[in-house]
Motif scaffolding. Structure first.
Motif, PDB file in Angstrom:
ATOM      1  N   PHE A 355       0.833  -1.198   0.000  1.00 49.06           N
ATOM      2  CA  PHE A 355       0.000   0.000   0.000  1.00 49.06           C
ATOM      3  C   PHE A 355       0.871   1.253   0.000  1.00 49.06           C
ATOM      4  O   PHE A 355       0.631   2.203  -0.753  1.00 49.06           O
ATOM      5  CB  PHE A 355      -0.915   0.028   1.221  1.00 49.06           C
ATOM      6  N   MET A 357       3.932   1.603  -0.995  1.00 46.81           N
ATOM      7  CA  MET A 357       4.605   1.741  -2.287  1.00 46.81           C
ATOM      8  C   MET A 357       3.644   2.305  -3.337  1.00 46.81           C
ATOM      9  O   MET A 357       4.006   3.187  -4.128  1.00 46.81           O
ATOM     10  CB  MET A 357       5.113   0.369  -2.726  1.00 46.81           C
ATOM     11  N   THR A 358       2.415   1.799  -3.318  1.00 48.36           N
ATOM     12  CA  THR A 358       1.414   2.281  -4.270  1.00 48.36           C
ATOM     13  C   THR A 358       1.175   3.779  -4.089  1.00 48.36           C
ATOM     14  O   THR A 358       1.164   4.543  -5.060  1.00 48.36           O
ATOM     15  CB  THR A 358       0.089   1.524  -4.057  1.00 48.36           C
ATOM     16  N   LEU A 361       4.141   5.839  -5.255  1.00 44.58           N
ATOM     17  CA  LEU A 361       4.339   5.928  -6.708  1.00 44.58           C
ATOM     18  C   LEU A 361       3.191   6.612  -7.442  1.00 44.58           C
ATOM     19  O   LEU A 361       3.365   7.077  -8.570  1.00 44.58           O
ATOM     20  CB  LEU A 361       4.519   4.519  -7.294  1.00 44.58           C
ATOM     21  N   LEU A 362       2.026   6.656  -6.802  1.00 42.70           N
ATOM     22  CA  LEU A 362       0.841   7.232  -7.437  1.00 42.70           C
ATOM     23  C   LEU A 362       1.143   8.640  -7.944  1.00 42.70           C
ATOM     24  O   LEU A 362       1.618   9.482  -7.182  1.00 42.70           O
ATOM     25  CB  LEU A 362      -0.276   7.304  -6.394  1.00 42.70           C
TER      26      LEU A 362
ATOM     27  N   VAL C 149      -3.068  -5.664  -5.901  1.00 45.91           N
ATOM     28  CA  VAL C 149      -3.122  -4.232  -5.624  1.00 45.91           C
ATOM     29  C   VAL C 149      -2.945  -3.365  -6.873  1.00 45.91           C
ATOM     30  O   VAL C 149      -3.731  -2.448  -7.102  1.00 45.91           O
ATOM     31  CB  VAL C 149      -2.139  -3.859  -4.496  1.00 45.91           C
ATOM     32  N   VAL C 153      -5.872  -0.659  -7.778  1.00 46.92           N
ATOM     33  CA  VAL C 153      -5.599   0.770  -7.676  1.00 46.92           C
ATOM     34  C   VAL C 153      -5.597   1.397  -9.061  1.00 46.92           C
ATOM     35  O   VAL C 153      -6.137   2.484  -9.275  1.00 46.92           O
ATOM     36  CB  VAL C 153      -4.261   1.016  -6.954  1.00 46.92           C
ATOM     37  N   VAL C 159      -6.229   7.688 -12.382  1.00 47.32           N
ATOM     38  CA  VAL C 159      -4.838   7.949 -12.738  1.00 47.32           C
ATOM     39  C   VAL C 159      -4.819   8.643 -14.106  1.00 47.32           C
ATOM     40  O   VAL C 159      -5.398   8.120 -15.061  1.00 47.32           O
ATOM     41  CB  VAL C 159      -4.041   6.643 -12.793  1.00 47.32           C
ATOM     42  N   PHE C 167       3.523   4.561 -13.896  1.00 40.93           N
ATOM     43  CA  PHE C 167       3.062   4.199 -12.558  1.00 40.93           C
ATOM     44  C   PHE C 167       2.847   2.697 -12.445  1.00 40.93           C
ATOM     45  O   PHE C 167       3.401   2.044 -11.565  1.00 40.93           O
ATOM     46  CB  PHE C 167       1.782   4.964 -12.225  1.00 40.93           C
ATOM     47  N   ASP C 170       6.199   0.732 -12.883  1.00 46.02           N
ATOM     48  CA  ASP C 170       7.062   0.905 -11.701  1.00 46.02           C
ATOM     49  C   ASP C 170       6.537   0.103 -10.521  1.00 46.02           C
ATOM     50  O   ASP C 170       7.283  -0.598  -9.837  1.00 46.02           O
ATOM     51  CB  ASP C 170       7.101   2.382 -11.276  1.00 46.02           C
ATOM     52  N   LEU C 171       5.215   0.232 -10.318  1.00 46.21           N
ATOM     53  CA  LEU C 171       4.596  -0.465  -9.190  1.00 46.21           C
ATOM     54  C   LEU C 171       4.755  -1.972  -9.349  1.00 46.21           C
ATOM     55  O   LEU C 171       5.084  -2.677  -8.386  1.00 46.21           O
ATOM     56  CB  LEU C 171       3.124  -0.087  -9.110  1.00 46.21           C
ATOM     57  N   LEU C 178       9.320  -7.240  -4.026  1.00 51.77           N
ATOM     58  CA  LEU C 178       8.752  -7.477  -2.703  1.00 51.77           C
ATOM     59  C   LEU C 178       8.202  -8.902  -2.586  1.00 51.77           C
ATOM     60  O   LEU C 178       8.397  -9.588  -1.566  1.00 51.77           O
ATOM     61  CB  LEU C 178       7.621  -6.475  -2.484  1.00 51.77           C
TER      62      LEU C 178
END
Lengths: 371, 371, 371
Positions: A355, A357-358, A361-362, C149, C153, C159, C167, C170-171, C178
């Motif tokens: 979360f 990280m999201t 980066l958003l 996620v 998102v 966005v 975005f 990258d995410l 992770l």
């Protein structure tokens, strides 16, 4: 004052109090960039939150079980409330909502996750009272559901634009009353009719000798005022600071405010976990999260009619809704097993990291679309 | 007839039967406003539902366990089915879908919530058979998932307009067959191969002496016909009545129809809870909810090919999907603890109230967008 | 070679190996329609997957517990990985994502559902270790959350188009790292610090005598290469075959690839269930699903930077997100009861059938909108 000074001497965290005069002076003289003032205010709030929590507990111990529990429960999230009030007064509703959502997610994921990890590194398998944890998780689950209904219904249904704004604000108002009534009944339940189930979590400062009651009461008032002053600096500088640090406002509200405001409770929860008292850690975390949903959020909605430029509603932006739902489902799932080991902590923390990280980066423009 | 008259004398709820001739006369003479006829029909359906439930149980007791259980299970939601059939014949698909969704939500939240509350006000902590409740909650969970798939996939995927209508109706048809097969297998499971797990819930009318079988069978047929007649009045007047009472059709279908149609089962569930027999209450509520999802809803889809103006599909409007999912998740969460106290009831009821408030406040134009 | 030939003689499934030369020859000579080559490649992959699983287990037995467990865990989904790599190299990201999603859903619904059903037809009620199953379900739940996620998102937040592509990629990159770190920590947990909880699932080939280590190691390499070759045929022909068979690419990736790639594990899980060893079946299924989410999916993202035409991200199309979430929630719910009977299997399978039916009926153009 002697107990206070003794406490400050023995608790390195409280040495950060030195930043309180620094940040207030900087604000008064207009010194430093907004980023500097933002960082100073963060550093100043952490020890103030710890003092506030200490003062609340000391008053609570002296006033007997029922009133004390009530005080503890109502003032437990006082720091978050004061910060949110400052943001509310400034009309920064996005920051208010992000900090509500962030406090729920942080208390439902970060605090238990870190507790499981820290406890698990010392103890092979830790058990905690499954049925208490389940009741608390169920409370949190239902509170979160109630809090999220306006966002979800508002988003998914083709509400026509003409009736939409009244609909959402009427619903938020009615819902806030319902949540506060539920909170009051919950107090009755946990402190009076069924207090035997919630006993251990109520006394989480039991290792420390409480302050004398006059000192505690004075500190409660004084520190609240100081937190309010520092919060104003925080709120005034957060936007520019976030820009210059490359952080989105969503990240600051969700992650930074929640971690800063809850620092004191986290310290208790983590120390409980290391002493193999996971009941305590889980109780603090789930209790704080439920309180945000049932009490802090609706109080802010009601107060927005008095002090905000326009009424605030309870519609969160969709990403926050998903994160709150996922956080609460995750902790319900985990709490229902009644057992923990270090890797459970890792997994829960991973969800939190995802979360964070999201949100990090958003793209900042994306959050401009938040209502 | 004597047992029937004795029943009517001893049960104040059945005195409402006086409204049955009144509403039918009013309809025949065109007397009264639609709102009056709507309210009269609501008052008339409640005692009819109670009679229907009594007749079903009496027949069930006489025909032995297996057939009796089958009758009980299949005719348990007969009132809801008859009302929905009247709406189906009138092409009011929105009302049909709202009453399906409402019956699931009411049985998953209102009935258990009120049972927990009423039981909890008399008994400090109530326990119920966790593993039975969990099996039943799992059945309901899976049934609801299956029911909701078309709505969700239809909504979220970018189905092109050309193929969409066939896709949704094909899927709804296939799914309805699948649900009915599952329901039949579920009957086999609960009444034959594993009936020991579901024993207690089957005999929920055990306190009353059953009617003689001829009376019961006659009543079953007669009352069904009368319910059908009254339902026609109900369906014909609901739209105008809702307008003049300021209620949205979604509110009427979701809340009013579900409460009216399920009045008899609710009475049994609540009385069970007060006698500290929560197994019974939870069993009635979860059983009825699962039956709506697995049997009533697909039967209505199949019958829409025969009696409706166009085939009805299983795509619910998004708000209803969210409410059904949340209701089922909530009760699964709560049922898995196997314990209850009054505040658990308050919380579950609160979620129901939040939904009711949302539907009450939803601007009427918004519901026009329902498919 | 003798143990291999003995195995082939006694295992009818391995007779399908005859299709391996057939499909490679057909591809080489360009003989047969794409549909024929597609069907031949499917028939050839099934026995190869069984051989691969046998070879991995034989090597694992010889290398001792820790390394063996690691091998077993890492190579357990080797077939799925090789097929996905072939699709990745061909730039068919939709097929890759559908096969990831399908493998999770198949392992979370089809494998346990069929195990419960097959086991339940022989045994009245089957019990399995609830706390192990719960830990595994929690791992799977959290892994799936993390995996989903970005999709959620990305979909729900507004966005802006300019920043959106960076975005999401990258995410996805950060998240993949992770997930792999979490997977490594999970290995440490299950194979080293807390291996007593996961003991039984590790030795699921214990009935068979292992192959000699040189044979096993050679077979591991040789069969992987052959699977890779056959996968290329599979990937090259799947599009045209799906068109001519009237299947959507989503159906093929989600259902066919997952069933084909996991055939060997399924055989073990089902045979375990029939022997009343549901722990084994549940462990295989949940373990494989978690591994796809925590290891296979992120590895594919990372490898897409090396071998794909463009980087692949982790955003799934909305229907897949819903299906994965529902599948994982369903199995968590079911696993937490620790008991099973045949009807539980029916219900879980029904959810799977609903998904399969949805994907089968979904208009092909609809899936073109998949990212």
């Amino acid at each position: 004052m002697r107990p206070l000074i003794a406490d400050i001497r023995s608790t390195p965290l409280l040495w950060l109090l030195v930043f309180v005069p620094v940040v207030l002076a900087a604000e008064h003289m207009g010194a430093g960039s907004p980023t500097t003032r933002f960082l100073l205010s963060v550093l100043a709030i952490v020890p103030l939150a710890a003092l506030l929590s200490r003062a609340t507990e000391s008053v609570a111990v002296k006033t007997g079980d029922a009133v004390g529990g009530l005080l503890n429960a109502t003032l437990g999230n006082l720091t978050e409330l004061v910060i949110a009030l400052a943001a509310l007064g400034a009309g920064q509703y996005m920051l208010v909502k992000a900090s509500i959502a962030g406090a729920i997610v942080t208390n439902a994921l970060f605090v238990p996750g870190m507790s499981f990890l820290l406890g698990g590194l010392r103890h092979h398998v830790q058990e905690f009272n499954r049925s208490t944890a389940r009741i608390q998780a169920a409370l949190l689950f239902l509170a979160t559901i109630a809090l999220l209904v306006p966002s979800v219904v508002h988003k998914v249904d083709a509400v026509p634009t003409t009736g939409a704004s009244t609909f959402t604000s009427d619903l938020s108002l009615g819902l806030s009353c319902l949540l506060i009534v539920t909170y009051a009944l919950g107090m009755l339940f946990t402190l009076r009719t069924h207090r035997e189930f919630f006993g251990s979590a109520a006394h989480h400062g039991e290792d420390e000798t409480p302050w004398p009651v006059t000192l505690a009461a004075t500190m409660l008032v004084v520190v609240t005022v100081v937190v309010a002053l520092v919060s104003e600096v925080f709120v005034a500088s957060v936007q520019e600071a976030a820009d210059s640090l490359g952080l989105t406002p969503a990240f600051v509200g969700f992650i930074v405010v929640a971690l800063v405001g809850g620092a004191a409770e986290m310290a208790s929860a983590f120390s409980g976990a290391r002493k193999d008292r996971l009941d305590l850690s889980v109780g603090i975390a789930l209790g704080a999260a439920a309180q945000i949903a049932l009490f802090v959020a609706p109080v802010l909605v009601l107060l927005s009619y008095a002090i905000g430029p326009t009424p605030m509603d309870l519609s969160f932006w969709p990403g926050a809704v998903v994160m709150m739902m996922v956080a609460v489902l995750t902790i319900s799932q985990v709490a229902s097993s009644g057992k923990s080991a270090w890797f459970v902590g890792v997994l829960v923390l991973m969800v939190y990291l995802v979360f964070a990280m999201t949100l990090y980066l958003l793209p900042p423009m994306g959050t401009a679309a938040m209502p």
